[in-house]
Design a protein around this motif. Structure first.
Motif, PDB file in Angstrom:
ATOM      1  N   LEU A  33       0.599  -1.183  -0.035  1.00  0.00           N
ATOM      2  CA  LEU A  33      -0.025   0.125   0.028  1.00  0.00           C
ATOM      3  C   LEU A  33       0.858   1.130   0.002  1.00  0.00           C
ATOM      4  O   LEU A  33       0.341   2.232  -0.685  1.00  0.00           O
ATOM      5  N   ALA A  34       2.038   1.331   0.745  1.00  0.00           N
ATOM      6  CA  ALA A  34       2.690   2.533   0.822  1.00  0.00           C
ATOM      7  C   ALA A  34       3.456   2.882  -0.570  1.00  0.00           C
ATOM      8  O   ALA A  34       3.339   3.918  -0.960  1.00  0.00           O
ATOM      9  N   VAL A  35       3.841   1.880  -1.407  1.00  0.00           N
ATOM     10  CA  VAL A  35       4.397   2.081  -2.660  1.00  0.00           C
ATOM     11  C   VAL A  35       3.248   2.496  -3.517  1.00  0.00           C
ATOM     12  O   VAL A  35       3.314   3.508  -4.405  1.00  0.00           O
ATOM     13  N   ALA A  36       2.341   1.941  -3.651  1.00  0.00           N
ATOM     14  CA  ALA A  36       1.046   2.088  -4.391  1.00  0.00           C
ATOM     15  C   ALA A  36       0.463   3.638  -4.255  1.00  0.00           C
ATOM     16  O   ALA A  36       0.078   4.351  -4.999  1.00  0.00           O
ATOM     17  N   GLY A  37       0.130   4.100  -2.739  1.00  0.00           N
ATOM     18  CA  GLY A  37       0.026   5.399  -2.377  1.00  0.00           C
ATOM     19  C   GLY A  37       0.901   6.420  -2.895  1.00  0.00           C
ATOM     20  O   GLY A  37       0.546   7.504  -3.529  1.00  0.00           O
ATOM     21  N   ALA A  38       2.434   5.900  -2.939  1.00  0.00           N
ATOM     22  CA  ALA A  38       3.529   6.991  -3.395  1.00  0.00           C
ATOM     23  C   ALA A  38       3.456   7.309  -4.841  1.00  0.00           C
ATOM     24  O   ALA A  38       3.372   8.294  -5.603  1.00  0.00           O
ATOM     25  N   GLY A  39       3.142   5.956  -5.533  1.00  0.00           N
ATOM     26  CA  GLY A  39       2.821   6.072  -6.913  1.00  0.00           C
ATOM     27  C   GLY A  39       1.466   6.677  -7.465  1.00  0.00           C
ATOM     28  O   GLY A  39       1.784   7.945  -8.342  1.00  0.00           O
ATOM     29  N   ALA A  40       0.505   6.757  -6.823  1.00  0.00           N
ATOM     30  CA  ALA A  40      -0.674   7.445  -6.988  1.00  0.00           C
ATOM     31  C   ALA A  40      -0.369   8.960  -6.757  1.00  0.00           C
ATOM     32  O   ALA A  40      -0.671   9.863  -7.555  1.00  0.00           O
ATOM     33  N   LEU A  41       0.288   9.343  -6.005  1.00  0.00           N
ATOM     34  CA  LEU A  41       0.513  10.853  -5.367  1.00  0.00           C
ATOM     35  C   LEU A  41       1.542  11.299  -6.470  1.00  0.00           C
ATOM     36  O   LEU A  41       1.397  12.614  -7.096  1.00  0.00           O
ATOM     37  N   ALA A  42       2.306  10.567  -6.963  1.00  0.00           N
ATOM     38  CA  ALA A  42       3.417  11.058  -7.935  1.00  0.00           C
ATOM     39  C   ALA A  42       2.809  11.491  -9.239  1.00  0.00           C
ATOM     40  O   ALA A  42       2.922  12.269  -9.909  1.00  0.00           O
ATOM     41  N   VAL A  43       1.861  10.393  -9.446  1.00  0.00           N
ATOM     42  CA  VAL A  43       1.237  10.615 -10.952  1.00  0.00           C
ATOM     43  C   VAL A  43       0.181  11.980 -11.003  1.00  0.00           C
ATOM     44  O   VAL A  43       0.249  12.743 -11.693  1.00  0.00           O
ATOM     45  N   LEU A  44      -0.257  12.072  -9.823  1.00  0.00           N
ATOM     46  CA  LEU A  44      -1.276  13.235  -9.620  1.00  0.00           C
ATOM     47  C   LEU A  44      -0.442  14.557  -9.439  1.00  0.00           C
ATOM     48  O   LEU A  44      -0.676  15.555 -10.050  1.00  0.00           O
ATOM     49  N   LEU A  45       0.845  14.599  -8.789  1.00  0.00           N
ATOM     50  CA  LEU A  45       1.639  15.874  -8.811  1.00  0.00           C
ATOM     51  C   LEU A  45       2.091  15.924 -10.224  1.00  0.00           C
ATOM     52  O   LEU A  45       2.080  17.358 -10.696  1.00  0.00           O
ATOM     53  N   CYS A  46       2.638  15.014 -10.980  1.00  0.00           N
ATOM     54  CA  CYS A  46       2.838  15.317 -12.395  1.00  0.00           C
ATOM     55  C   CYS A  46       1.594  15.735 -13.270  1.00  0.00           C
ATOM     56  O   CYS A  46       1.943  16.410 -14.111  1.00  0.00           O
ATOM     57  N   ALA A 174       9.380   3.165 -12.903  1.00  0.00           N
ATOM     58  CA  ALA A 174       8.130   3.681 -13.120  1.00  0.00           C
ATOM     59  C   ALA A 174       8.113   5.300 -13.296  1.00  0.00           C
ATOM     60  O   ALA A 174       7.145   5.827 -13.788  1.00  0.00           O
ATOM     61  N   GLY A 175       9.349   5.906 -13.331  1.00  0.00           N
ATOM     62  CA  GLY A 175       9.579   7.204 -13.826  1.00  0.00           C
ATOM     63  C   GLY A 175       9.445   7.239 -15.291  1.00  0.00           C
ATOM     64  O   GLY A 175       9.150   8.439 -15.684  1.00  0.00           O
ATOM     65  N   LEU A 176       9.557   6.404 -15.876  1.00  0.00           N
ATOM     66  CA  LEU A 176       9.071   6.506 -17.217  1.00  0.00           C
ATOM     67  C   LEU A 176       7.665   7.118 -17.890  1.00  0.00           C
ATOM     68  O   LEU A 176       7.525   7.945 -18.560  1.00  0.00           O
ATOM     69  N   GLY A 177       6.829   6.387 -16.927  1.00  0.00           N
ATOM     70  CA  GLY A 177       5.406   6.821 -16.976  1.00  0.00           C
ATOM     71  C   GLY A 177       5.021   8.486 -16.520  1.00  0.00           C
ATOM     72  O   GLY A 177       4.557   9.074 -17.246  1.00  0.00           O
ATOM     73  N   LEU A 178       5.985   8.861 -15.400  1.00  0.00           N
ATOM     74  CA  LEU A 178       5.674   9.932 -15.111  1.00  0.00           C
ATOM     75  C   LEU A 178       6.259  10.953 -15.976  1.00  0.00           C
ATOM     76  O   LEU A 178       5.629  12.228 -16.256  1.00  0.00           O
ATOM     77  N   PHE A 179       7.569  10.637 -16.664  1.00  0.00           N
ATOM     78  CA  PHE A 179       8.042  11.556 -17.621  1.00  0.00           C
ATOM     79  C   PHE A 179       7.021  11.584 -19.020  1.00  0.00           C
ATOM     80  O   PHE A 179       7.044  12.842 -19.684  1.00  0.00           O
ATOM     81  N   ALA A 180       6.430  10.559 -19.295  1.00  0.00           N
ATOM     82  CA  ALA A 180       5.444  10.761 -20.385  1.00  0.00           C
ATOM     83  C   ALA A 180       4.325  11.790 -20.223  1.00  0.00           C
ATOM     84  O   ALA A 180       3.819  12.500 -20.997  1.00  0.00           O
ATOM     85  N   VAL A 181       3.893  11.665 -18.957  1.00  0.00           N
ATOM     86  CA  VAL A 181       2.732  12.979 -18.500  1.00  0.00           C
ATOM     87  C   VAL A 181       3.472  14.372 -18.677  1.00  0.00           C
ATOM     88  O   VAL A 181       2.790  15.205 -19.019  1.00  0.00           O
ATOM     89  N   LEU A 182       4.567  14.501 -18.211  1.00  0.00           N
ATOM     90  CA  LEU A 182       5.172  15.750 -17.955  1.00  0.00           C
ATOM     91  C   LEU A 182       5.435  16.222 -19.622  1.00  0.00           C
ATOM     92  O   LEU A 182       5.767  17.619 -19.711  1.00  0.00           O
ATOM     93  N   MET A 183       5.698  15.354 -20.431  1.00  0.00           N
ATOM     94  CA  MET A 183       5.924  15.597 -21.886  1.00  0.00           C
ATOM     95  C   MET A 183       4.717  16.488 -22.391  1.00  0.00           C
ATOM     96  O   MET A 183       4.827  17.184 -23.535  1.00  0.00           O
ATOM     97  N   ILE A 184       3.502  16.322 -21.819  1.00  0.00           N
ATOM     98  CA  ILE A 184       2.293  16.802 -22.512  1.00  0.00           C
ATOM     99  C   ILE A 184       2.465  18.436 -22.357  1.00  0.00           C
ATOM    100  O   ILE A 184       2.562  19.024 -23.492  1.00  0.00           O
TER     101      ILE A 184
END
Length: 779
Positions: A33-46, A174-184
């Motif tokens: 859960l901790a990693v899942a929550g951190a991943g969700a927060l990272a996606v939302l921040l991006c 997992a940073g590859l997905g976050l980078f894809a969001v930032l490229m928009i």
């Protein structure tokens, strides 16, 4: 190899070795859960960086659902011990149900289960999003199609990030997905990503790494050495990313360099109206080569589409699907309306490109027919634009256009009275009721006492080409008015600096204010001749001359309507394109100098400009002085060299730092564990890695044998191995324990490994040590 690589902190009671999965109910919960929550927060921040690509914040609530609900499903799947490959499948299935509930509840079962009408609704939403992307500038309106596209894309990124970070336990990847969001936003926003949003994204990613690393430590406290190292590296990288761009040439704002930002469409440069025009012009290198061979005596403007509705907050072409006509082989009956006493030249133009991709077909104005173009083309009789309604247009095109080029004289146009307001669609004359006062004042100042439509048009063109206005690609970006709409135009008339979109829009709107119907055309300026004469001839047997245009020739210009003459092109943008003969201003002694027609991006242009007094010669805003170019090139070369050196030396420095810490630990605590760890890493670096089944004894024997150790080196390795075994398995503090080996023993072993390795192997072990990549552990 766990017995070799990891010395136990205490005597193992259960036989578990590092790297094995803990028993169920241990410290690592199956749901992670901790990693899942951190991943969700990272996606939302991006995802917050999407603000500015989409207008307002109304897109954020549905995005929360599209991210959090699927990730809750994946966490539940892991808690229920669903087979690992099915966890992301569960996330995508729940994402589909969430999107159905948000955007297609009326076409679904129970409001959230996809039904027969769901796919049709999704197709309609994607079609709407495609139209918005092609016709609007950022920030685009938060229409349902755009929200659906945003939630679908970022929802899939969230599932991907969760799969990599929480299911597969690879948080760094997992940073590859976050980078894809930032490229928009990095690609679409005029000011690029921006420092604030980059900082939020970096915080989210670092949090994901920290939580992921903590979980990999079986829930134990993060070692202070690891935390200090991670904080230092992360803070340094973040500081460089935020502080370096403002001092480097070409970086004007955001986290990517303005004018040199990465361009996804460099191989396919279809002109999406206005959206990419400014970015195309700011590209450091040209792209999207288009050639045309024409029988025209003069090079041609290639028109893509037109904008005529200036009433809203943003401008876009009107497709007018209900008025379009099929079949482009013959258009408008093959005739062109002309004023009395004028004539039109029939022109043959062959257009070819391997990279241009757009739903709008390039053609000279006024097109009479198109042959050879691939696609389902239709044409609009009000604008004579050609559109492919089924696709974005094939990138590879080779077709021929038959067009009419009218020849006007100033006298003919001057004799034309004001157009009848009922003879045209009101879209070509309408203005918003709240037109800013400075636009009205600018039109009145420009026109003065001009009485006829032609005199007014010439006065407006002269006003915009006058010395108070300057051509600049960067001023609108820096001033925050790089786009379209009445508010942007108002700001441009205050700042008096911009590029073709601003000048063309200004003349079109000011002309309407003075009673002249107008529209804005988008396409390409004439380009340059290649000197080639391709096969083929014009209508009267004349040879064709070839010209070439690319992304730097993307252009916008106004077309004004004169009763009986049709739509007539003008050129208000200084230092761009070419002013038609009928629109050239006659200079009189004592009159203010007008801008010449040379392109400020071409260094030789200044050499061919008409002579003006030295003290009055204006410096073109886009001109780059030779000394600046040399300094910039030298600085870029220096920074590139330093970056390359840093990339080469960083692994060597990190490896040296690890060895120094171990040496200090061995000296301070008289322990042999750090020495044995260094032996294990040296074996990896020099090509003798341990095996899973190895014990310290078997590994030491094999290392000595395969490395061809001398008796002296073998004795030193034996002392290190025996001392480590006694410390690890006999327990610290027991009587009779041997003295810890000295660091000199390790240096003897390292020298033996180095001498038995080739030069390439020694360089590889020194500057790219494999142990850094294979084994990151706390020491």
């Amino acid at each position: 190899m766990s017995a070799l690589l990891s010395r136990p902190e205490a005597a193992p009671a259960s036989g578990h070795q590092q790297g094995t999965e803990p028993a169920p109910g241990g410290e690592r919960q199956p749901a992670n859960l901790a990693v899942a929550g951190a991943g969700a927060l990272a996606v939302l921040l991006c995802s917050l960086s999407v603000h500015g690509v989409i207008e307002g914040w109304s897109w954020l609530p549905p995005l929360f659902f599209a991210v959090l609900v699927p990730l809750a499903a994946t966490a539940g799947a892991r808690r229920l011990k669903v087979p690992q490959p099915l966890v992301p499948v569960a996330g995508m299935a729940v994402l589909a149900c969430t999107l159905t509930w948000l955007f297609a509840s009326s076409a679904s079962f129970l409001g959230f289960l996809p039904g027969p009408g769901t796919l049709a609704r999704a197709d309609a939403l994607l079609s709407e999003a495609r139209t918005v992307v092609l016709t609007e500038v950022t920030p685009v309106q938060p229409l349902p199609g755009i929200l659906f596209l945003c939630c679908t894309g970022i929802g899939l990124v969230a599932v991907l990030t969760d799969t990599l970070a929480a299911t597969l336990r690879m948080p760094a990847t997992a940073g590859l997905g976050l980078f894809a969001v930032l490229m928009i936003p990095a690609v679409l926003k005029p000011e690029s990503l921006g420092a604030g949003y980059f900082f939020l994204a970096a915080v989210g990613y670092l949090l994901l790494l920290a939580v992921g690393a903590r979980r990999e430590q079986h829930g134990s406290r993060t070692p202070r050495t690891w935390l200090a190292r991670g904080t230092a590296v992360s803070a340094s990288a973040l500081a460089l990313a935020l502080l370096l761009p403002p001092v480097l040439p070409g970086f004007d704002g955001g986290a990517f360099p303005e004018g040199t930002r990465f361009n996804f469409f460099s191989g396919s440069t279809g002109l999406n109206p206005i959206v990419t025009l400014g970015n195309d012009l700011r590209q450091p290198q040209s792209a999207g080569r288009i050639t045309y061979a024409t029988s025209s005596v003069e090079p041609l403007y290639l028109r893509s589409t037109t904008l005529e509705d200036f009433s809203g907050s943003r401008w876009a072409p009107d497709v007018r699907e209900e008025e379009r006509r099929e079949g482009v082989a013959t258009m408008s009956g093959g005739t062109y309306p002309l004023p009395r006493g004028s004539r039109a030249e029939t022109v043959v133009t062959r257009i070819s490109s391997d990279t241009y991709s757009s739903p709008w077909l390039l053609a000279p104005y006024y097109p009479l027919g198109v042959t050879g173009a691939e696609g389902s083309w239709s044409w609009d009789p009000k604008t004579m634009t050609v559109l492919d309604g089924d696709s974005d247009g094939a990138a590879r095109q080779d077709y021929q256009v038959l067009s009419a080029a009218a020849e006007f004289t100033p006298e003919q146009l001057a004799a034309i009275p004001e157009a009848d307001s009922t003879s045209l669609d009101p879209v070509f004359t309408d203005l918003p009721a709240d037109l800013p006062e400075n636009i009205r004042d600018a039109a009145a100042d420009a026109v003065g006492d001009a009485a006829t439509p032609y005199a007014k048009a010439m006065a407006i063109q002269s006003y915009l080409r006058g010395p108070q206005f300057s051509y600049s690609l960067q001023a609108p970006v820096e001033g925050g008015y790089d786009g379209n709409g009445i508010s942007v135009l108002s700001e441009f008339l205050e700042r008096k600096a911009g590029y073709c979109v601003h000048f063309a829009a200004a003349m079109a709107v000011m002309a309407r204010q003075e009673g002249i119907p107008s529209r804005m055309a988008l396409g390409y300026a004439p380009g340059e001749g290649t000197g080639e004469t391709p096969d083929g001839t014009g209508p009267d047997g004349e040879p064709l001359r070839e010209f070439v245009v690319d992304s730097t020739d993307a252009h916008a210009w106004p077309e004004l309507y004169f009763e009986g003459a049709g739509w007539v092109r003008f050129e208000p943008t200084p230092s761009r394109g070419s002013v038609p003969a009928y629109a050239q201003q006659q200079r009189t002694p004592g009159s203010a100098p007008l801008h010449d027609d040379d392109d400020p991006r071409v260094p030789d242009a200044l050499a061919t400009a008409p002579a003006v007094p030295q003290e009055e010669a204006p410096l073109a805003p886009e001109t780059v002085l030779e000394s600046d170019t040399g300094t910039t090139a030298w600085l870029v070369a220096l920074l590139g060299t330093l970056a390359a050196a840093a990339a080469v030396l960083m692994p060597w420095a990190m490896r040296g730092r690890r060895a120094a810490r171990r040496r200090k630990a061995a000296a301070d605590d008289s322990r042999s564990g750090p020495v044995w760890d260094e032996i294990a890493d040296l074996g990896i670096d020099y090509g003798y890695p341990g095996r899973t089944s190895d014990t310290p004894r078997t590994y030491a024997r094999r290392l000595a044998a395969e490395g061809g150790f001398s008796p002296q080196a073998e004795e030193a390795l034996t002392r290190i191995r025996v001392s480590f075994e006694e410390e690890a398995y006999a327990g610290a503090g027991r009587g009779g324990r041997r003295a810890a080996p000295t660091w000199a023993d390790l240096e003897t072993v390292e020298q033996e490994l180095r001498s038995g390795t080739s030069l390439f192997g020694r360089l590889h072990a020194r500057f790219l040590p494999p142990s850094l990549a294979l084994r990151f552990r706390h020491d």
